[in-house]
Write a protein that holds these residues in place. Structure first.
Motif, PDB file in Angstrom:
ATOM      1  N   TYR A 276      26.332  -1.344 -49.375  1.00 43.19           N
ATOM      2  CA  TYR A 276      27.172  -0.164 -49.123  1.00 43.19           C
ATOM      3  C   TYR A 276      27.975   0.236 -50.361  1.00 43.19           C
ATOM      4  N   ARG A 279      28.828   3.898 -51.240  1.00 41.37           N
ATOM      5  CA  ARG A 279      29.571   4.727 -50.270  1.00 41.37           C
ATOM      6  C   ARG A 279      31.062   4.630 -50.551  1.00 41.37           C
ATOM      7  N   ASP A 281      33.312   5.554 -48.175  1.00 42.35           N
ATOM      8  CA  ASP A 281      34.004   5.552 -46.879  1.00 42.35           C
ATOM      9  C   ASP A 281      34.027   4.177 -46.224  1.00 42.35           C
ATOM     10  N   ASP A 338      37.858   0.496 -37.830  1.00 38.21           N
ATOM     11  CA  ASP A 338      37.344   1.841 -38.081  1.00 38.21           C
ATOM     12  C   ASP A 338      38.294   2.674 -38.947  1.00 38.21           C
ATOM     13  N   LYS A 339      37.911   3.900 -39.182  1.00 36.08           N
ATOM     14  CA  LYS A 339      38.652   4.770 -40.102  1.00 36.08           C
ATOM     15  C   LYS A 339      40.045   5.111 -39.604  1.00 36.08           C
ATOM     16  N   ASP A 360      26.938   0.290 -39.366  1.00 30.46           N
ATOM     17  CA  ASP A 360      26.291   1.602 -39.406  1.00 30.46           C
ATOM     18  C   ASP A 360      26.724   2.478 -38.237  1.00 30.46           C
ATOM     19  N   MET A 361      26.846   1.867 -37.071  1.00 28.54           N
ATOM     20  CA  MET A 361      27.275   2.610 -35.890  1.00 28.54           C
ATOM     21  C   MET A 361      28.708   3.123 -36.074  1.00 28.54           C
ATOM     22  N   THR A 362      29.548   2.294 -36.685  1.00 31.69           N
ATOM     23  CA  THR A 362      30.947   2.671 -36.911  1.00 31.69           C
ATOM     24  C   THR A 362      31.041   3.793 -37.950  1.00 31.69           C
ATOM     25  N   LEU A 363      30.229   3.737 -38.966  1.00 31.87           N
ATOM     26  CA  LEU A 363      30.247   4.762 -40.008  1.00 31.87           C
ATOM     27  C   LEU A 363      29.796   6.127 -39.477  1.00 31.87           C
ATOM     28  N   GLN A 364      28.955   6.108 -38.473  1.00 29.99           N
ATOM     29  CA  GLN A 364      28.425   7.362 -37.917  1.00 29.99           C
ATOM     30  C   GLN A 364      29.443   8.103 -37.056  1.00 29.99           C
ATOM     31  N   LYS A 365      30.479   7.415 -36.632  1.00 27.09           N
ATOM     32  CA  LYS A 365      31.462   8.038 -35.749  1.00 27.09           C
ATOM     33  C   LYS A 365      32.421   8.930 -36.528  1.00 27.09           C
TER      34      LYS A 365
END
Length: 365
Positions: A276, A279, A281, A338-339, A360-365
């Motif tokens: 990662y 990235r 983020d 998370d963010k 990956d699931m967390t980044l997509q939110k």
């Protein structure tokens, strides 16, 4: 004198026979220990053995406890067919017939030999009969778990069904394993879902009080809650706070220089972080729980362990509340925040595919 002597010898002989006589339960255990599983037609042989013993028990007016033991022994033998993830490809009808040999709602069932294994094999086979994948049906949070492991939905399905039976003796005998679930998984969604049923059906007493205490002490760490704030220093003395990472996904490896398992897994953590690196983020950091007196050991371990490419913080007990706030009772521990600064998991999987999927699931939110 001769008659008296004969009577005495007869009495001694009969007494010896009485002492040697098997109880029905002992007969069942012995019969199963002597049972030889054939290479072909294993399930049919197990069912035939069970039914043969049932006929003997009924002919001798045996107590229910012996009947439950017989059913339990049959279940253990059938579960052995699935050892090490093997798929015995038993028919659903065969498994259901097998499971009818025990009644988990009875007091007598709780007296079965190796009860915790019988329970896990019962629900494992039941899950297989209902279509569960063999490698998942037994779950992974077993009664005798003494190492870090992540449970799956079949573990929580087992806990729920035990509680639904509303058998106080069974709940008391098995659900002490929830201590380990909290220790290795924290306050999970599965634990949250069974909590009302636990409150309703778990017998009053010391164990219920203890598990309720764990619910309360871990509740602040469940998914979706705001992660406890922290401000910690790196080896240069620069402070970093959780709030500094708002707007980014934060991944944390909690470790210590004295933890061999932690050090062994650091390369995997670094490898995962490397995937990662392009990235902006997501941030990967480490937090050591070494004591203040081990500061130099920690400081000089960082370059040796090739950790200088990321932020490394120290959270010594007595210097901050980090260990208490996050219920650090064992390491390594992995966090994913998370963010918005909310907990995704503070009991995340070991670095690897499962952890990456969660990231990956967390980044997509």
């Amino acid at each position: 004198m001769k008659i008296a002597g004969i009577i005495f010898l007869l009495f001694v002989s009969l007494s010896g026979m009485a002492q040697q006589a098997e109880s029905p339960k002992e007969y069942v255990i012995k019969a199963w220990n002597e049972f030889q599983l054939p290479e072909k037609g294993a399930i049919k042989a197990i069912l035939a053995q069970r039914d043969q013993i049932i006929r003997y028990l009924k002919a001798n007016n045996a107590a229910v406890e012996a009947e439950q033991e017989n059913g339990a022994q049959a279940i253990r033998r059938a579960a052995d067919l699935y050892d090490e993830g093997k798929d015995a490809q038993l028919k659903s009808s065969e498994i259901k017939k097998l499971l009818k040999g025990v009644d988990l709602s009875t007091k007598e069932f709780v007296n079965c030999t190796s009860l915790e294994y019988v329970i896990e094999d019962y629900f494992g086979l039941k899950a297989v009969a209902e279509g569960a994948p063999v490698d998942q049906a037994w779950g992974s949070m077993w009664f005798n778990t003494t190492v870090e492991t992540i449970g799956n939905k079949y573990d929580y399905q087992r806990y729920r069904q035990i509680l639904e039976l509303n058998n106080p003796e069974l709940s008391l005998a098995y659900l002490s394993c929830l201590r380990s679930v909290f220790r290795y998984n924290g306050y999970t969604k599965g634990l949250d879902e069974i909590r009302p049923l636990f409150d309703k059906n778990m017998p009053e007493g010391a164990l219920k009080d203890e598990i309720n205490g764990l619910y309360k002490s871990y509740e602040h760490l469940k998914q979706g809650n705001v992660a406890p704030a922290f401000t910690l220093k790196d080896f240069r003395g620069k402070e970093y706070s959780l709030s500094d990472y708002k707007g980014k996904v934060l991944v944390i490896d909690v470790w210590a220089t004295w933890c061999g398992g932690c050090i062994a897994k650091l390369p995997k953590y670094m490898e995962m972080a490397g995937k990662y690196k392009d990235r902006d983020d997501i941030v990967f950091i480490t937090i050591s729980i070494d004591d203040k007196g081990a500061y130099n050991s920690w400081k000089y371990a960082l370059p040796r362990l090739k950790l200088m490419g990321m932020t490394n913080l120290l959270a010594s007990k007595g210097e901050c509340t980090f260990q208490k706030d996050y219920n650090i009772t064992g390491i390594p521990r992995y966090f994913l925040i998370d963010k918005e600064g909310k907990i995704v998991s503070v009991y995340a999987p070991t670095p690897g595919k499962d952890f990456e999927a969660l990231i990956d699931m967390t980044l997509q939110k």
